[in-house]
Design an enzyme around this catalytic site. Structure first.
Site, PDB file in Angstrom:
ATOM      1  N   HIS A 196      12.285  -1.439   9.877  1.00 49.10           N
ATOM      2  CA  HIS A 196      11.975  -0.772  11.114  1.00 49.10           C
ATOM      3  C   HIS A 196      12.779  -1.252  12.320  1.00 49.10           C
ATOM      4  CE1 HIS A 196       8.876   0.786   8.390  1.00 49.10           C
ATOM      5  NE2 HIS A 196       7.777  -0.329   8.908  1.00 49.10           N
ATOM      6  N   LYS A 231       9.048   1.887   0.665  1.00 50.54           N
ATOM      7  CA  LYS A 231       9.406   0.463   0.873  1.00 50.54           C
ATOM      8  C   LYS A 231       8.287  -0.407   0.122  1.00 50.54           C
ATOM      9  CE  LYS A 231       8.525  -1.923   4.748  1.00 50.54           C
ATOM     10  NZ  LYS A 231       6.923  -1.973   5.015  1.00 50.54           N
ATOM     11  N   LYS A 250       2.273 -10.472  13.538  1.00 51.53           N
ATOM     12  CA  LYS A 250       1.106  -9.945  13.367  1.00 51.53           C
ATOM     13  C   LYS A 250       0.274 -10.796  14.370  1.00 51.53           C
ATOM     14  CE  LYS A 250       1.653  -7.347   9.400  1.00 51.53           C
ATOM     15  NZ  LYS A 250       1.064  -6.126   9.430  1.00 51.53           N
ATOM     16  N   GLU A 266       1.819  -6.295  16.388  1.00 48.47           N
ATOM     17  CA  GLU A 266       0.781  -5.854  15.996  1.00 48.47           C
ATOM     18  C   GLU A 266      -0.387  -6.766  16.191  1.00 48.47           C
ATOM     19  OE1 GLU A 266       1.188  -3.852  12.066  1.00 48.47           O
ATOM     20  OE2 GLU A 266       2.854  -5.304  11.739  1.00 48.47           O
ATOM     21  N   HIS A 314       9.081   4.791   7.613  1.00 44.82           N
ATOM     22  CA  HIS A 314       8.274   5.815   8.219  1.00 44.82           C
ATOM     23  C   HIS A 314       8.484   5.645   9.802  1.00 44.82           C
ATOM     24  CE1 HIS A 314       5.686   2.444   9.148  1.00 44.82           C
ATOM     25  NE2 HIS A 314       4.768   2.964   9.889  1.00 44.82           N
ATOM     26  N   ASP A 346       0.466   6.708 -18.316  1.00 44.34           N
ATOM     27  CA  ASP A 346       0.966   5.308 -17.893  1.00 44.34           C
ATOM     28  C   ASP A 346       2.456   5.361 -17.363  1.00 44.34           C
ATOM     29  OD1 ASP A 346       1.637   2.840 -18.140  1.00 44.34           O
ATOM     30  OD2 ASP A 346       0.895   2.136 -20.005  1.00 44.34           O
ATOM     31  N   LEU A 347       2.567   4.871 -16.145  1.00 44.07           N
ATOM     32  CA  LEU A 347       3.633   5.075 -15.549  1.00 44.07           C
ATOM     33  C   LEU A 347       4.993   4.133 -16.081  1.00 44.07           C
ATOM     34  CD1 LEU A 347       2.671   5.631 -11.994  1.00 44.07           C
ATOM     35  CD2 LEU A 347       3.348   7.144 -13.482  1.00 44.07           C
TER      36      LEU A 347
HETATM   37  C1  BG6 Z   1       4.543  -1.050   7.383  1.00 45.40           C
HETATM   38  C2  BG6 Z   1       4.442  -2.618   7.301  1.00 45.40           C
HETATM   39  O1  BG6 Z   1       5.878  -0.853   7.077  1.00 45.40           O
HETATM   40  O2  BG6 Z   1       4.512  -0.748   8.950  1.00 45.40           O
HETATM   41  C3  BG6 Z   1       3.001  -2.965   7.936  1.00 45.40           C
HETATM   42  O3  BG6 Z   1       4.342  -2.878   5.803  1.00 45.40           O
HETATM   43  C4  BG6 Z   1       3.024  -2.811   9.297  1.00 45.40           C
HETATM   44  O4  BG6 Z   1       2.837  -4.349   7.622  1.00 45.40           O
HETATM   45  C5  BG6 Z   1       3.198  -1.317   9.672  1.00 45.40           C
HETATM   46  O5  BG6 Z   1       1.554  -2.891   9.760  1.00 45.40           O
HETATM   47  C6  BG6 Z   1       3.311  -1.033  10.836  1.00 45.40           C
HETATM   48  O6  BG6 Z   1       3.366   0.473  11.127  1.00 45.40           O
HETATM   49  P1  BG6 Z   1       2.996   1.085  12.440  1.00 45.40           P
HETATM   50  O7  BG6 Z   1       3.367   2.677  12.213  1.00 45.40           O
HETATM   51  O8  BG6 Z   1       1.243   1.013  12.327  1.00 45.40           O
HETATM   52  O9  BG6 Z   1       3.642   0.620  13.717  1.00 45.40           O
END
Ligand code: BG6
Length: 486
Positions: free
Chosen positions: A236, A144, A336, A212, A174, A90-91
């Site tokens: 990002h 995040k 989006k 996206e 990422h 249980d974290l």
């Molecule tokens: C994430 C967001 O950090 O990045 C997402 O939470 C988003 O909402 C995603 O879709 C996009 O990442 P990538 O690598 O697909 O451009």
């Protein structure tokens, strides 16, 4: 030559969650396939659900395998599963972490604790690790969202900072692990050609788009608390902007690179007062058509409360108040349910000072460097050339570099690179606390303005390029977004 990691123990908290399933376990599997993980490396999966290792592995087999289909090999998969143990914990109860401590005693190599959980558990996990004496010489990887504003992110950083020092803390964005983002550094600092022109004297404006095509994909509840500004801009988009605009660091060491990114973030002109309506557009998608298929409005998606004002689109005119960039607008945009997925940086150069070659040279526009980051990696340099024939008619033509054609072979996925970096102890592609907090500081007035605003987000149809106002914001400056240009 393959750079094999040292022996390690990778402890994955939140091991049954969506992120582990879709990104982390597949990335570890890919690293395992490519031979970059030391044979003595172990993965300890931790989650609350009371199952044993056998049941967990069966779950991994069912749920993770579909995400690694392209690389799946029965024998390699079996050896990968052989690295994994499961512990139920249980974290939220730091006292239970002695169980983990006992399990890890036999484990070897540097310990990497990966927190793929909601941020509400970060504090108790860190306390648990400290109570069990597991924080010494370990690394902690934080996913995040790291808070939802400056204050909450500082609170997380303070607590984590009591237990792990900054050199042990790996904050993931990422985007920094993407091959194409690495290539941006190569383009800027590996070539003599661009750097002398990379400044206000020669550059008129820069546009950065992360588009996206997808909508909520079952993440509605999370997204509605987050919105595009927190989900994409604070992290990002601002990281991309920092890499495009930073000064050459004196080395590629983690702190040299992060110092330069921080300088850019600090030089971002605050957006406040009347600039909040002039320089920022927030949008929300309505029902529309995506790739020929009707799709619902944001507020009709699962998990979204009726009347939600959460933004699914943001466009911002940012400015960097420093010697190199004063007066050059950086137009940032993300959304989006746009017509396609694509991340692109467009650097618009200034026109020639004198139309020596006639009016067609002005009509054809100025040079433009278009850097495609995803889904395809490309660089297109738009130059003016003479149309063959009588007279001097200039046209814009493009010199194209497609990375797929230059470099065959598989690309390393962003998570795979970042996980390997954490195992190796390489911090350069992780976000430092001061960078992260500075980014929050910059977006905060925008967040506050929207909180108080009685104006709803501007609507755009799903499958379009966002609200009309986003185009109008650029038009005021004599620009347009790339899709309107081609
Ligand atoms: C994430 C967001 O950090 O990045 C997402 O939470 C988003 O909402 C995603 O879709 C996009 O990442 P990538 O690598 O697909 O451009």
């Amino acid at each position: 030559m393959i750079d094999v990691s040292p022996p390690f123990t990778f402890v994955l908290f939140g091991a049954t969650g969506d992120l582990s399933l879709r990104k982390i376990l597949p990335a570890l599997y890919r690293a395992h396939c490519s031979g970059t993980l030391a044979e003595a490396g172990r993965i300890v999966a931790v989650a609350r659900v009371a199952i044993d290792t056998e049941a967990y592995l069966a779950w991994v087999d069912d749920n993770v395998r579909p995400h690694v289909d392209a690389d799946w090999d029965a024998q390699v998969w079996e050896t990968f599963l052989g690295r994994i143990d499961y512990i139920s914990l249980d974290l939220a109860c730091p006292d239970q972490f002695s169980v983990l401590g006992a399990h890890l005693n036999a484990a070897c190599g540097p310990r990497v604790f990966y927190l793929a959980t909601g941020p509400q558990l970060f504090v108790s996990i860190c306390r648990g690790l400290a109570t069990a004496g597991l924080n010494e010489a370990a690394r902690i990887v934080l996913e995040k969202p790291l808070g939802h504003d400056l204050k909450s992110s500082m609170e997380i950083n303070d607590t984590v900072g009591e237990i792990f020092d900054e050199q042990q803390t790996y904050r993931i964005d990422h985007y920094l692990g993407k091959e194409s983002v690495q290539n941006l550094l190569a383009l800027r600092f590996g070539n003599a050609l661009f750097e002398p022109l990379w400044r206000r004297e020669w550059i008129d404006s820069v546009q950065i788009t992360i588009a996206e095509e997808l909508g909520m994909e079952g993440r509605g509840e999370f997204y509605d608390q987050t919105g595009a500004l927190r989900d994409m801009v604070q992290n990002h988009l601002l990281q991309l902007l920092a890499i495009v605009a930073m000064e050459p660091p004196h080395t590629m060491s983690a702190d040299a690179v992060r110092d330069e990114k921080l300088r850019v973030l600090r030089a971002l002109k605050p957006i406040d007062g009347e600039a909040l309506s002039r320089c920022v557009v927030r949008g929300q998608y309505q029902a529309g058509v995506s790739r020929g298929i009707p799709v619902p409005a944001y507020v009709q998606e699962a998990g979204i409360p009726a009347g939600s004002q959460t933004e699914t689109f943001v466009a911002i005119k940012a400015e960097i108040d420093n010697w190199r960039w004063a007066g050059v607008p950086f137009f940032l945009r993300t959304g989006k349910r746009l017509p396609e997925r694509g991340t692109e940086i467009v650097v618009n150069f200034r026109a020639v000072p004198h139309a020596l070659l006639g009016a067609s040279s002005l009509r054809a526009g100025a040079n433009r460097l278009v850097i495609g980051l995803q889904p395809k990696e490309s660089i297109r340099l738009h130059c003016l050339a003479k149309r063959p024939g009588d007279g001097m008619q200039l046209e814009s033509v493009s010199l194209n570099l497609d990375f797929d054609q230059c470099f065959s072979g598989k690309r390393m996925d962003a998570y795979e690179r970042l996980l390997l970096d954490a195992i190796h102890g390489r911090l350069a592609l992780f976000v430092r606390r001061d960078e992260q907090e500075q980014a929050w500081r910059w977006v905060e007035p925008i967040q506050a303005h929207w909180r108080m605003s009685t104006k709803p987000p501007k609507h755009y149809g799903a499958g379009t390029w966002g609200p009309v106002a986003a185009g109008a914001m650029l038009a005021q400056h004599g620009h347009c977004w790339p899709e309107a240009e081609y």
